[in-house]
Write a protein that holds these residues in place. Structure first.
Motif, PDB file in Angstrom:
ATOM      1  N   THR A 106       0.181  -4.423 -11.325  1.00 14.86           N
ATOM      2  CA  THR A 106      -0.578  -4.815 -10.650  1.00 14.86           C
ATOM      3  C   THR A 106      -1.129  -4.914  -9.139  1.00 14.86           C
ATOM      4  O   THR A 106       0.039  -3.736  -8.621  1.00 14.86           O
ATOM      5  N   VAL A 107      -2.543  -3.923  -9.137  1.00 12.90           N
ATOM      6  CA  VAL A 107      -2.449  -4.292  -7.460  1.00 12.90           C
ATOM      7  C   VAL A 107      -1.356  -4.885  -6.441  1.00 12.90           C
ATOM      8  O   VAL A 107      -1.489  -4.237  -5.198  1.00 12.90           O
ATOM      9  N   PRO A 108      -1.043  -6.044  -6.324  1.00 12.66           N
ATOM     10  CA  PRO A 108      -0.339  -6.941  -5.935  1.00 12.66           C
ATOM     11  C   PRO A 108       0.828  -6.696  -6.442  1.00 12.66           C
ATOM     12  O   PRO A 108       1.866  -6.433  -4.828  1.00 12.66           O
ATOM     13  N   ARG A 109       1.163  -6.352  -7.394  1.00  7.93           N
ATOM     14  CA  ARG A 109       2.619  -5.854  -7.846  1.00  7.93           C
ATOM     15  C   ARG A 109       3.314  -4.249  -6.919  1.00  7.93           C
ATOM     16  O   ARG A 109       4.119  -4.537  -6.093  1.00  7.93           O
ATOM     17  N   LYS A 110       2.331  -3.726  -7.160  1.00  8.38           N
ATOM     18  CA  LYS A 110       1.997  -2.477  -6.468  1.00  8.38           C
ATOM     19  C   LYS A 110       2.490  -2.659  -4.532  1.00  8.38           C
ATOM     20  O   LYS A 110       3.231  -1.864  -3.673  1.00  8.38           O
ATOM     21  N   ALA A 111       1.518  -3.206  -4.123  1.00  7.66           N
ATOM     22  CA  ALA A 111       2.070  -3.996  -2.743  1.00  7.66           C
ATOM     23  C   ALA A 111       2.664  -4.265  -2.187  1.00  7.66           C
ATOM     24  O   ALA A 111       3.575  -3.732  -1.204  1.00  7.66           O
ATOM     25  N   SER A 112       3.482  -5.102  -3.132  1.00  4.83           N
ATOM     26  CA  SER A 112       4.604  -6.016  -3.002  1.00  4.83           C
ATOM     27  C   SER A 112       5.299  -4.438  -2.418  1.00  4.83           C
ATOM     28  O   SER A 112       7.054  -4.433  -2.792  1.00  4.83           O
ATOM     29  N   LEU A 113       6.313  -3.563  -3.956  1.00  2.07           N
ATOM     30  CA  LEU A 113       6.676  -2.557  -3.418  1.00  2.07           C
ATOM     31  C   LEU A 113       7.126  -2.223  -2.717  1.00  2.07           C
ATOM     32  O   LEU A 113       7.823  -1.469  -2.078  1.00  2.07           O
ATOM     33  N   ILE A 114       5.703  -1.226  -2.139  1.00  2.00           N
ATOM     34  CA  ILE A 114       4.922  -1.079  -0.632  1.00  2.00           C
ATOM     35  C   ILE A 114       5.491  -1.588   0.296  1.00  2.00           C
ATOM     36  O   ILE A 114       6.761  -1.069   1.495  1.00  2.00           O
ATOM     37  N   GLU A 115       5.337  -2.770   0.690  1.00  2.12           N
ATOM     38  CA  GLU A 115       6.398  -3.787   1.288  1.00  2.12           C
ATOM     39  C   GLU A 115       7.673  -3.483   1.366  1.00  2.12           C
ATOM     40  O   GLU A 115       7.874  -3.099   2.460  1.00  2.12           O
ATOM     41  N   TYR A 116       8.515  -3.325   0.241  1.00  3.07           N
ATOM     42  CA  TYR A 116       9.576  -4.173   0.298  1.00  3.07           C
ATOM     43  C   TYR A 116      10.094  -2.181   0.885  1.00  3.07           C
ATOM     44  O   TYR A 116      11.120  -2.768   1.015  1.00  3.07           O
ATOM     45  N   THR A 117       9.181  -1.231  -0.020  1.00  3.58           N
ATOM     46  CA  THR A 117      10.334   0.215   0.374  1.00  3.58           C
ATOM     47  C   THR A 117      10.094   0.476   1.928  1.00  3.58           C
ATOM     48  O   THR A 117      10.420   1.645   2.414  1.00  3.58           O
ATOM     49  N   MET A 118       8.985  -0.191   2.179  1.00  3.38           N
ATOM     50  CA  MET A 118       8.656   0.263   3.770  1.00  3.38           C
ATOM     51  C   MET A 118       9.275  -0.993   4.891  1.00  3.38           C
ATOM     52  O   MET A 118      10.254  -0.160   5.776  1.00  3.38           O
ATOM     53  N   ALA A 119      10.151  -1.967   4.214  1.00  6.10           N
ATOM     54  CA  ALA A 119      11.263  -2.407   5.138  1.00  6.10           C
ATOM     55  C   ALA A 119      12.374  -1.999   4.931  1.00  6.10           C
ATOM     56  O   ALA A 119      12.569  -1.313   6.192  1.00  6.10           O
TER      57      ALA A 119
END
Length: 147
Positions: A106-119
Motif C-alpha cells: 500500500t502507499v503507507p507501507r511503501k512510504a515506510s520502506l522508503i523511510e527505512y531505506t533512506m535511514a
C-alpha cells in the motif's frame, strides 16, 4: 459487462459510478474494495535509491546490483516492522527468502520502506544523487505505522 472496471473513490461521482457498476453486475461477479497500491512515484524513488546504493556501497565485501539491494532492504524492512523472514529451501537446495512483494504494498507501507531505506543510507554515508537529480527528495512519506 465483461471487462473489469476500477473506480478510485476520490469524489462522489466515482462512488456513484462504483455503486452503478455493482447494481448492474451479474450474479457471481466479485467486488473488492482495497487501499491503493504504491504509487509510480514511490516505485521510481525506491529504485533510484537502490541504484545509488549499488554504486556506492558494498555488502559483506561484495558489490551488489540494485535488485539485490532491493531484496535486502525489503527483507530488513519486514523484520524492522515486526514481520518475519520466511526462509525456505529452494528448488535446487539453495535458501530463498519468500518476501513481500513491493508491487502489492500500500502507499503507507511503501512510504515506510522508503523511510527505512533512506535511514539506512543516512547511517551508511550514501549520497542519494539519483534521487536528488530526479526530484524525488520531496516525496513525502504517508501515514506512519500503517501496513
Amino acid at each position: 459487462m465483461s471487462e473489469p472496471q476500477q473506480f478510485r473513490l476520490v469524489h462522489d461521482a466515482a462512488r456513484a459510478g462504483a455503486r452503478s457498476a455493482v447494481d448492474a453486475a451479474p450474479a457471481g461477479f466479485v467486488v473488492t474494495v482495497s487501499p491503493p497500491k504504491r504509487s509510480a512515484e514511490q516505485n521510481a524513488k525506491f529504485h533510484a535509491i537502490c541504484s545509488d546504493v549499488a554504486r556506492q556501497a558494498r555488502f559483506m565485501g561484495r558489490k551488489l546490483t540494485p535488485l539485490q539491494w532491493k531484496t535486502l532492504f525489503v527483507s530488513g524492512h519486514t523484520i524492522a516492522t515486526e514481520g518475519h523472514a520466511d526462509m525456505v529451501p529452494g528448488l535446487e537446495g539453495e535458501f530463498v527468502n519468500i518476501r513481500e512483494s513491493t508491487s502489492e504494498m500500500t502507499v503507507p507501507r511503501k512510504a515506510s520502506l522508503i523511510e527505512y531505506t533512506m535511514a539506512w543510507c543516512a547511517g551508511n554515508g550514501i549520497q542519494l544523487r539519483e534521487v536528488a537529480a530526479r526530484g524525488y527528495e520531496e516525496l513525502a512519506p504517508v501515514a506512519r505505522g500503517q501496513k
